[in-house]
Structures are given as C-alpha cells and as structure tokens.
Write an enzyme that holds these catalytic residues in place. Structure first.
Site, PDB file in Angstrom:
ATOM      1  CG  ASP A  18      -1.083  -1.965 -11.967  1.00  0.00           C
ATOM      2  OD1 ASP A  18      -2.150  -2.567 -11.725  1.00  0.00           O
ATOM      3  OD2 ASP A  18      -1.002  -0.726 -12.020  1.00  0.00           O
ATOM      4  NE  ARG A  97       7.302   2.185  -3.311  1.00  0.00           N
ATOM      5  CZ  ARG A  97       6.621   1.071  -3.091  1.00  0.00           C
ATOM      6  NH1 ARG A  97       7.230   0.035  -2.530  1.00  0.00           N
ATOM      7  NH2 ARG A  97       5.355   0.984  -3.399  1.00  0.00           N
ATOM      8  CG  ASP A 126       5.252   4.354  -4.639  1.00  0.00           C
ATOM      9  OD1 ASP A 126       5.832   4.992  -3.741  1.00  0.00           O
ATOM     10  OD2 ASP A 126       4.514   3.392  -4.409  1.00  0.00           O
ATOM     11  CB  SER A 182      -3.777  -0.295  -5.755  1.00  0.00           C
ATOM     12  OG  SER A 182      -2.403  -0.544  -5.816  1.00  0.00           O
TER      13      SER A 182
END
Length: 418
Positions: A18, A97, A126, A182
């Site tokens: 990605d 994150r 996310d 993923s």
C-alpha cells in the site's frame, strides 16, 4: 485531488504494498515526498525498505528507533492497568500508533512538510488513530488519506489493482494475489486481516502465523521463567537457556526476551471479530506472545498485593476507559492524560515476583511472592484461627442480610418467586 508542485508530504512508510504504491501515486500528483519509518520492534529489513523508497521516488527516508519509548511510555501503562479491548484484544496495534504519529510529526516539521500521509484503509481504525494524533500534535497540519480520496480508490478498488499498479510501475512487493492478507507488526504483536480472512468462518492457514510456533508443534516439555515487577512495571526476567540460568533487565530486553520464550511455546494467538470504532465489525487474527505473558503475570500478582476496592475501582474507572482511548485513537486527549496520571497511584504496592509456565500455547502462573502483599497465610488458613475471630462473622452476615430479607419479604407478599 489536485497536486501542488514543490509542496512536500511526509508519508508514513512501511515498505509494503500500500505505502509503496501511495509513494509513487503522490509523486504522480506532483508532490515531493519524504518517508518516515518507525522501528517499533517489527522484524523488518529497514535498510532494504529505505533503499526501495529512495529507488521509487522518495527524496529522503528517516528510520527512527522507537522501541524504548514504545515499551516505556505505552506498553508498560497498558500492562499496569491490564488493558484489553472487548475481553480479548491486547491492543498491540493501538499501542504503537501514538508513538509513531508523534515521531512522524517531528520529522515532518523538521523537513518543512505542509502535509502528512498514510496508507490506512478508509474502513479501518488506524486512519482515526493516526489522524486524531496528527491534529492534536499540530492543529494546522494537512492530512492526505488516499484510501478516502475518490481519485485514488476509484482507480485502486482493492489489493489486486495495487499489485497490478506495482507491476506496471516497477515497485517490488512481497504480497501476492494468492496470499493477500494484510499484516502489521511491532514488538507487542502481529496482526492479520483482509483477503481470505474477511470470511469469519475461514480457518487461518498455518503458514500465516509469523511469530509463534504452532502450539501443537511446540516443545513437549513446559518452560518456566520468573518475572519481577516494581510498582506494576516489569523490571526483571529470570529464565533457563541451554542449561544455564540467565537474567535480563532493561525494558526492551525484558519485552524481547519474554517474546522469545512465548513464541517458541506457541503462546499468544487469538482469532476474533471485533467492533471497530467507526461501527464496522472486523475479523482480526493477532499474535501477542510476550504481551500475553507480561499482562497475565501482572494481573496475577495484583491478586496478592492490590486492595480489593482499589482494584475494583481501577477496573471499572481506568482499565475500560484507558483501553477504549487506546483503541479509538485518543491517546493525545485530556481524558487519556487524566487516566494515565491515575494509573501509577494504583500500582504503588504491586511489587513482587511471579513464577510462570508456558506450554503448548498456554500460559499459567505457578507461584508468586511480594514484599508488600496483603495476603496473610495464617489468616486465610482453614487449619488455624490466627488473629481472625470466626464468631464475629455472624454479625457481618446479620447486617449483610438486612436488605435481602426485606427484598425476599416483598417478593413473597407480591406472590412472586425468587
């Protein structure tokens, strides 16, 4: 979206499909692109990823080692309050994150970027986690989210389109059309989603799991180790390896070594359907080997040395809300700051050692001790009186029964059964 020539964008880059495609696409839109890579403990060839980004058009690539900050500032508070989302998920992705976003914003400011970008899907959590962090850290920052841009998502309707684009533009990728799930990995866990995993009734293929040994193929003998905690934070690990007794201290070393022990014994796999913040249900598979052991050991030690009412208050007032803040991406919020400030006050007496056992995918505690324990073996014993006077329990029961007697009487008079 119309690109603006010479404006610079800082892309959160992973080296995967990605973000590699997004890097080339941003260049097509007329932007200069610098890439930011965070080392949060994932097993990755950062040098190869850096070379790849530069080869496909990045002006500069920053690789930042964030493992120490990740463990000390994020993983330890989560363990101190036994953070967990919906009873199973240990929040491995969520924990990483904010530390990534903070470092990316520092690099973006250093490079004079007008915008930051990421490769998060428009349906996932996310995007929320990163962008809420970005805006809290710099309210004026611009965010380019390709997977929410019609120009991008109408051109790339899924991973197969990205794979075709990568092939056409010479982007080297490891994902294939036959194996398109993923992954996201850090020191705390590895997550898997998308592709065949979107069918919640599909069993994950065994070759999907990256971190842990298949529990059925794990060693036939259990492995033992001891974790030491100081104010709820892991501060030591003792274990045997190759017939020798070893010990480690230091935050990252403790986490990494616990991971190693848990991984070779198949500990920490879960397969769940969770409720995303944006309202969509999602199937996710997670491996959290070391985090599973550390959290469970801490939780067990609390039974020995944490007051009942303090624990109950913490569980309902801090643990749930702190876990929710992590999952929903509001680490940089006033409520999360208050919760983080409260956690240490509940952990003053959580000191001690926990003897642990891992065996074929399971973790268990085989013993614990604490210098600040509230447990009194004499008082709890069924074989001696100690300082406790059993006759006083009668009055306790009498007082506790007052409201229950009234309730039973009311139900009886109403002709209702209990």
């Amino acid at each position: 979206m119309v690109g603006k020539s010479k404006q610079k964008v800082c892309l959160a880059y992973s080296g995967g499909l990605d973000t590699s495609c997004i890097l080339v696409w941003l260049k097509e839109q007329g932007y200069d692109v610098v890439c930011f890579m965070a080392d949060v403990g994932q097993e990755e060839d950062f040098e190869a990823a850096k070379k790849k980004a530069l080869k496909i058009g990045a002006q500069k690539v920053e690789v930042k080692d964030l493992k120490k900050a990740f463990v000390e500032e994020f993983c330890w508070p989560a363990i101190q309050c036994n953070a967990q989302y919906e009873g199973e998920y240990l929040l491995g992705t969520s924990l990483a994150r904010p530390v990534i976003a903070r470092a990316q914003m520092e690099f973006a400011a250093q490079e004079g970027c007008f915008a930051v970008s990421h490769g998060c899907t428009g349906k996932g959590n996310d995007q929320v986690r990163f962008e809420l962090a970005f805006y809290a850290l710099d309210p004026k920052i611009k965010v380019i989210a390709p997977w929410r841009d019609p120009v991008f998502y109408n051109r790339f309707k899924g991973r197969n389109d990205l794979l075709d684009y990568a092939s056409q533009t010479g982007i080297p990728v490891t994902s294939t059309k036959s194996k398109p799930w993923s992954m996201d990995e850090n020191l705390a866990h590895c997550s898997y989603e998308a592709g065949i995993l979107e069918d919640p009734d599909t069993t994950p293929p065994e070759d999907m799991w990256k971190l842990t040994v298949d529990p059925e193929k794990a060693p036939e003998k259990p492995e033992y180790f001891t974790l030491e905690f100081t104010k709820g934070i892991p501060t030591g690990l003792e274990f045997s390896e190759g017939g020798k007794e070893k010990s480690v201290t230091g935050d990252v070393d403790i986490f990494t070594t616990t991971n190693t022990i848990a991984r070779r014994n198949g500990v920490g796999r879960i397969d769940i359907v969770e409720n995303r913040f944006i309202g969509i249900k999602s199937r996710g598979c997670y491996e959290s080997p070391g985090l599973t052991c550390l959290r469970s050991a801490h939780q067990n030690l609390e039974g020995l040395c944490l007051d009942r009412e303090v624990k109950a208050w913490r569980d309902r007032s801090i643990t749930y809300d702190f876990s929710k803040c992590l999952y929903n991406g509001v680490w940089f919020s006033p409520e999360c700051e208050v919760l983080r400030d409260c956690i240490p006050s509940t952990q003053k007496n959580v000191n001690g050692r926990v003897r642990c056992k891992v065996y074929k995918g399971t973790f268990s505690v085989v013993g614990r001790t604490s210098p600040s324990k509230l447990y009194d073996m004499s008082e709890s014993s069924m074989d001696e009186i100690g300082d406790f006077d059993p006759s006083e329990t009668g009055g306790f029961i009498t007082v506790s029964a007052i409201r229950l007697k009234k309730y039973g009487q009311m139900k009886k008079e109403a002709g209702e059964d209990l």
